[in-house]
Write a protein that holds these residues in place. Structure first.
Motif, short mmCIF file in Angstrom:
data_model
loop_
_atom_site.label_atom_id
_atom_site.label_comp_id
_atom_site.label_asym_id
_atom_site.label_seq_id
_atom_site.Cartn_x
_atom_site.Cartn_y
_atom_site.Cartn_z
N LEU A 154 11.55 6.72 -3.15
CA LEU A 154 10.51 7.38 -2.37
C LEU A 154 9.90 6.41 -1.35
O LEU A 154 10.02 5.19 -1.50
N PRO A 155 9.23 6.94 -0.33
CA PRO A 155 8.60 6.04 0.65
C PRO A 155 7.61 5.09 -0.04
O PRO A 155 6.94 5.46 -1.01
N VAL A 156 7.50 3.90 0.48
CA VAL A 156 6.66 2.86 -0.11
C VAL A 156 5.21 3.31 -0.27
O VAL A 156 4.60 3.05 -1.32
N PRO A 157 4.60 3.99 0.69
CA PRO A 157 3.21 4.44 0.47
C PRO A 157 3.08 5.38 -0.75
O PRO A 157 2.09 5.32 -1.48
N VAL A 158 4.10 6.20 -0.98
CA VAL A 158 4.09 7.09 -2.14
C VAL A 158 4.22 6.25 -3.42
O VAL A 158 3.53 6.49 -4.41
N GLN A 159 5.07 5.24 -3.38
CA GLN A 159 5.22 4.35 -4.53
C GLN A 159 3.90 3.66 -4.85
O GLN A 159 3.52 3.51 -6.01
N HIS A 160 3.18 3.23 -3.81
CA HIS A 160 1.88 2.57 -4.02
C HIS A 160 0.92 3.51 -4.74
O HIS A 160 0.21 3.09 -5.66
N GLU A 161 0.89 4.76 -4.33
CA GLU A 161 0.00 5.72 -4.97
C GLU A 161 0.43 5.98 -6.42
O GLU A 161 -0.40 6.05 -7.32
N LEU A 162 1.73 6.11 -6.66
CA LEU A 162 2.22 6.32 -8.02
C LEU A 162 1.88 5.13 -8.91
O LEU A 162 1.51 5.31 -10.08
N VAL A 171 5.14 -1.37 -7.70
CA VAL A 171 5.94 -1.07 -6.53
C VAL A 171 7.04 -2.13 -6.48
O VAL A 171 6.74 -3.31 -6.32
N PRO A 172 8.31 -1.72 -6.66
CA PRO A 172 9.40 -2.70 -6.74
C PRO A 172 9.45 -3.68 -5.58
O PRO A 172 9.76 -4.85 -5.77
N GLU A 173 9.10 -3.23 -4.39
CA GLU A 173 9.10 -4.10 -3.22
C GLU A 173 8.22 -5.32 -3.45
O GLU A 173 8.49 -6.41 -2.97
N GLN A 174 7.13 -5.15 -4.23
CA GLN A 174 6.19 -6.25 -4.49
C GLN A 174 6.68 -7.15 -5.61
O GLN A 174 6.18 -8.25 -5.77
#
Length: 177
Positions: A154-162, A171-174
């Protein structure tokens, strides 16, 4: 009781009657993990010992502290597939019991009791190692408009909210827990 362990346990709000018992158990698990596993295992064992201490009434107040320590290490190892040679670190349950100086059946029974007490299953998110989260697809599945999706797609902003609301662990990116 070592001063550093004592102050850490007080900060964790361990009930006073359980403090000396939990301190002994944590000293056993810390030493074992330092010698045979790693610091992450030690931290997870500490968290489980504190959870057991806070249970009312605490089951830790009855029984052999060495066996409780073995049951805690066994439980954390079971959640994280410690006996699987593909894992690092890894340790067969027979060897785990031998190194802890307890019978394997006794250790396994205590581990089963702990798992039953808290409903702990494989990949239990409260007691899972960071490297195991990536392997646990269930940590990442979300339902979007009736479809099951991997949240990592999913888009990163959605991941942040989840992650913010606790639906996914991070958030895997982090790359942080």
């Amino acid at each position: 009781m070592e001063e550093q362990v004592a102050s850490w346990l007080k900060a964790q709000r361990v009930p006073a009657p359980a403090l000396p018992v939990v301190a002994d158990i944590v000293e056993i698990t810390d030493a074992f993990c330092a010698e045979h596993l790693d610091a992450e295992y030690a931290g997870l064992c500490r968290a489980l010992a504190v959870k057991l201490a806070r249970k009312h009434p605490s089951p830790l107040l009855r029984g052999d502290r060495r066996i409780w320590a073995a049951g805690i290490v066994h439980t954390i190892g079971w959640v994280n597939f410690l006996a699987d040679p593909a894992q690092t670190p890894h340790l067969k349950m027979e060897r785990l019991a031998e190194l802890l100086g307890v019978k394997q059946t006794t250790m396994g029974n205590k581990g089963a009791l702990i798992r039953d007490l808290f409903g702990i299953g494989r990949f239990h998110e409260e007691f899972i190692r960071a490297d195991m989260i990536e392997k646990n697809l269930m940590s990442w599945l979300v339902e979007v408009d009736g479809l099951i999706m991997d949240a990592r797609s999913l888009p990163v902003p959605v991941q942040h909210e989840l992650a913010r609301v606790g639906i996914i662990p991070y958030v895997p990116e982090q790359e942080q827990r």
